[in-house]
Design a protein around this motif. Sequence first.
Motif, PDB file in Angstrom:
ATOM      1  N   ASP A 285       0.846  -1.199   0.000  1.00 32.59           N
ATOM      2  CA  ASP A 285       0.000   0.000   0.000  1.00 32.59           C
ATOM      3  C   ASP A 285       0.879   1.246   0.000  1.00 32.59           C
ATOM      4  O   ASP A 285       1.458   1.610   1.026  1.00 32.59           O
ATOM      5  CB  ASP A 285      -0.909  -0.022   1.232  1.00 32.59           C
ATOM      6  CG  ASP A 285      -1.883   1.155   1.256  1.00 32.59           C
ATOM      7  OD1 ASP A 285      -1.901   1.934   0.277  1.00 32.59           O
ATOM      8  OD2 ASP A 285      -2.609   1.284   2.260  1.00 32.59           O
TER       9      ASP A 285
ATOM     10  N   ASP B  80      -6.094   0.703 -14.660  1.00 39.03           N
ATOM     11  CA  ASP B  80      -6.436   1.688 -13.625  1.00 39.03           C
ATOM     12  C   ASP B  80      -5.494   1.606 -12.426  1.00 39.03           C
ATOM     13  O   ASP B  80      -5.808   2.127 -11.348  1.00 39.03           O
ATOM     14  CB  ASP B  80      -7.889   1.512 -13.153  1.00 39.03           C
ATOM     15  CG  ASP B  80      -8.883   1.673 -14.290  1.00 39.03           C
ATOM     16  OD1 ASP B  80      -8.663   2.565 -15.139  1.00 39.03           O
ATOM     17  OD2 ASP B  80      -9.858   0.903 -14.344  1.00 39.03           O
ATOM     18  N   TYR B  81      -4.353   0.918 -12.619  1.00 34.21           N
ATOM     19  CA  TYR B  81      -3.330   0.790 -11.573  1.00 34.21           C
ATOM     20  C   TYR B  81      -3.922   0.228 -10.285  1.00 34.21           C
ATOM     21  O   TYR B  81      -3.583   0.647  -9.178  1.00 34.21           O
ATOM     22  CB  TYR B  81      -2.646   2.139 -11.318  1.00 34.21           C
ATOM     23  CG  TYR B  81      -2.242   2.829 -12.603  1.00 34.21           C
ATOM     24  CD1 TYR B  81      -1.521   2.139 -13.578  1.00 34.21           C
ATOM     25  CD2 TYR B  81      -2.606   4.143 -12.866  1.00 34.21           C
ATOM     26  CE1 TYR B  81      -1.162   2.743 -14.775  1.00 34.21           C
ATOM     27  CE2 TYR B  81      -2.248   4.759 -14.061  1.00 34.21           C
ATOM     28  CZ  TYR B  81      -1.532   4.047 -15.012  1.00 34.21           C
ATOM     29  OH  TYR B  81      -1.180   4.645 -16.192  1.00 34.21           O
ATOM     30  N   HIS B  82      -4.801  -0.752 -10.479  1.00 35.07           N
ATOM     31  CA  HIS B  82      -5.483  -1.373  -9.335  1.00 35.07           C
ATOM     32  C   HIS B  82      -5.242  -2.877  -9.345  1.00 35.07           C
ATOM     33  O   HIS B  82      -5.485  -3.553 -10.351  1.00 35.07           O
ATOM     34  CB  HIS B  82      -6.987  -1.099  -9.391  1.00 35.07           C
ATOM     35  CG  HIS B  82      -7.765  -1.841  -8.341  1.00 35.07           C
ATOM     36  ND1 HIS B  82      -7.728  -1.510  -7.003  1.00 35.07           N
ATOM     37  CD2 HIS B  82      -8.597  -2.922  -8.439  1.00 35.07           C
ATOM     38  CE1 HIS B  82      -8.498  -2.333  -6.320  1.00 35.07           C
ATOM     39  NE2 HIS B  82      -9.035  -3.202  -7.161  1.00 35.07           N
ATOM     40  N   TYR B  83      -4.767  -3.402  -8.220  1.00 37.78           N
ATOM     41  CA  TYR B  83      -4.501  -4.831  -8.069  1.00 37.78           C
ATOM     42  C   TYR B  83      -5.588  -5.474  -7.222  1.00 37.78           C
ATOM     43  O   TYR B  83      -5.914  -4.990  -6.131  1.00 37.78           O
ATOM     44  CB  TYR B  83      -3.135  -5.026  -7.408  1.00 37.78           C
ATOM     45  CG  TYR B  83      -2.862  -6.438  -6.941  1.00 37.78           C
ATOM     46  CD1 TYR B  83      -2.688  -7.476  -7.857  1.00 37.78           C
ATOM     47  CD2 TYR B  83      -2.770  -6.729  -5.576  1.00 37.78           C
ATOM     48  CE1 TYR B  83      -2.433  -8.774  -7.426  1.00 37.78           C
ATOM     49  CE2 TYR B  83      -2.504  -8.024  -5.139  1.00 37.78           C
ATOM     50  CZ  TYR B  83      -2.339  -9.040  -6.064  1.00 37.78           C
ATOM     51  OH  TYR B  83      -2.088 -10.313  -5.637  1.00 37.78           O
ATOM     52  N   ASP B  84      -6.153  -6.552  -7.745  1.00 36.91           N
ATOM     53  CA  ASP B  84      -7.201  -7.283  -7.041  1.00 36.91           C
ATOM     54  C   ASP B  84      -6.603  -8.565  -6.472  1.00 36.91           C
ATOM     55  O   ASP B  84      -6.339  -9.514  -7.219  1.00 36.91           O
ATOM     56  CB  ASP B  84      -8.338  -7.617  -8.012  1.00 36.91           C
ATOM     57  CG  ASP B  84      -9.480  -8.372  -7.345  1.00 36.91           C
ATOM     58  OD1 ASP B  84      -9.378  -8.669  -6.140  1.00 36.91           O
ATOM     59  OD2 ASP B  84     -10.471  -8.668  -8.042  1.00 36.91           O
TER      60      ASP B  84
ATOM     61  N   TYR C 183      -1.288  -2.935 -14.167  1.00 38.59           N
ATOM     62  CA  TYR C 183      -2.713  -3.233 -14.033  1.00 38.59           C
ATOM     63  C   TYR C 183      -3.585  -2.094 -14.562  1.00 38.59           C
ATOM     64  O   TYR C 183      -3.245  -0.917 -14.428  1.00 38.59           O
ATOM     65  CB  TYR C 183      -3.061  -3.483 -12.558  1.00 38.59           C
ATOM     66  CG  TYR C 183      -2.386  -4.704 -11.979  1.00 38.59           C
ATOM     67  CD1 TYR C 183      -3.033  -5.937 -11.944  1.00 38.59           C
ATOM     68  CD2 TYR C 183      -1.085  -4.622 -11.483  1.00 38.59           C
ATOM     69  CE1 TYR C 183      -2.405  -7.057 -11.419  1.00 38.59           C
ATOM     70  CE2 TYR C 183      -0.447  -5.740 -10.959  1.00 38.59           C
ATOM     71  CZ  TYR C 183      -1.113  -6.954 -10.935  1.00 38.59           C
ATOM     72  OH  TYR C 183      -0.484  -8.066 -10.421  1.00 38.59           O
TER      73      TYR C 183
ATOM     74  N   SER D 144      -2.911  -2.019 -18.713  1.00 33.83           N
ATOM     75  CA  SER D 144      -2.949  -0.615 -18.302  1.00 33.83           C
ATOM     76  C   SER D 144      -2.821   0.316 -19.504  1.00 33.83           C
ATOM     77  O   SER D 144      -2.236  -0.035 -20.536  1.00 33.83           O
ATOM     78  CB  SER D 144      -1.821  -0.314 -17.312  1.00 33.83           C
ATOM     79  OG  SER D 144      -0.564  -0.280 -17.961  1.00 33.83           O
TER      80      SER D 144
ATOM     81  N   LEU E 117       2.419  -1.812  -9.822  1.00 32.81           N
ATOM     82  CA  LEU E 117       1.010  -1.515 -10.074  1.00 32.81           C
ATOM     83  C   LEU E 117       0.750  -0.986 -11.483  1.00 32.81           C
ATOM     84  O   LEU E 117      -0.369  -1.099 -11.984  1.00 32.81           O
ATOM     85  CB  LEU E 117       0.505  -0.499  -9.045  1.00 32.81           C
ATOM     86  CG  LEU E 117       0.163  -1.063  -7.661  1.00 32.81           C
ATOM     87  CD1 LEU E 117      -0.187   0.072  -6.706  1.00 32.81           C
ATOM     88  CD2 LEU E 117      -1.001  -2.044  -7.755  1.00 32.81           C
TER      89      LEU E 117
END
Length: 328
Positions: free
Chosen positions: A187, A216-220, A214, A231, A211
Amino acid sequence: MFSGSNPATDAHYNSSATDPLVHYGRHFGRTVHALCNFQALLTNGILRMGELADTPEENFTAERVSYFPAEERREHRVFQELLKSVAGLEERLMHGGDDEVDAVAELASIPFFCVCKVICLSHISRQLTKGASGARGDDTKSLKGSVLNWITPKGQNLIPPLARNIKVDHGFHHERTGALLCPAGLDWSNSETKAKLKSSEIIVTGDQWPLFLYADYHYDPEDPWNGLFRSALLVCAYRHVFTSPSSVDREPKATRSGNARIHGMTRVTLPSIAYIAMQIRFSLTSSPVFSRTDTVTDSERFYNSVLDVFEDPDEKQEVNDLIIWWNR
């Protein structure tokens, strides 16, 4: 993906004044293997050709391949791609004439190569390396300023601003580049994590993916493939290198063909995605000079870790979906 044209292309390297091997090497490095040791690839490939001379290719794939370590299986596939990519290379390797005096690899002492004389091995590997390294250097230089443009929100400025020619303030030393380089699962908004990344108390290795890979620079964490290698930053850089810088904004202005068209490339390849990801990652870091052996950026491990996933049979469905997405 491959519309438009590029003012800074490989056209110059396709001229009669340039060894065609340099031309082939530039495209091979971008689309098949970016950090290839051509001398070792050619030497080992020739030896393997002799070993497998009496084995049909389909039998090698189905039966013999399992006897080789994973790294050697990849090397064999890369070697086969090289033979297919460079017209006349196999003939030149196996039956070169005595007038090609640049370098000679004589393997007559090996039984299955007792009649095989390999000519010009060093020259061939040197020219291919020149092409691959030259393309990588050109792309690194070309992307440096463009990446900064793409990561700057439209109508805004980065605070503090990032220098274009000096990278000391890049990487984890800047809020924007640090957030994009932050390994998935960490984080960046956590002040303690951010401080440890800045001070290198947390060491990020090449197999810890950032990041920016990915969407939207979002990792699930529940679905690691969600948005992976999709991305906007990756797409922009891919268009910049393979189609044209102007095609990123869908405003083709150049008159010469882009690199993809010059080399007859009509589809995105998985190694080319890994190559662009490696280039962006380096561009965001604070390291001033690209080096495959740099333990700080750890670029070679990063690149190989991406290829490992792309070649993992357990990831076949997700990888197939990814390549369909890129070639849509």
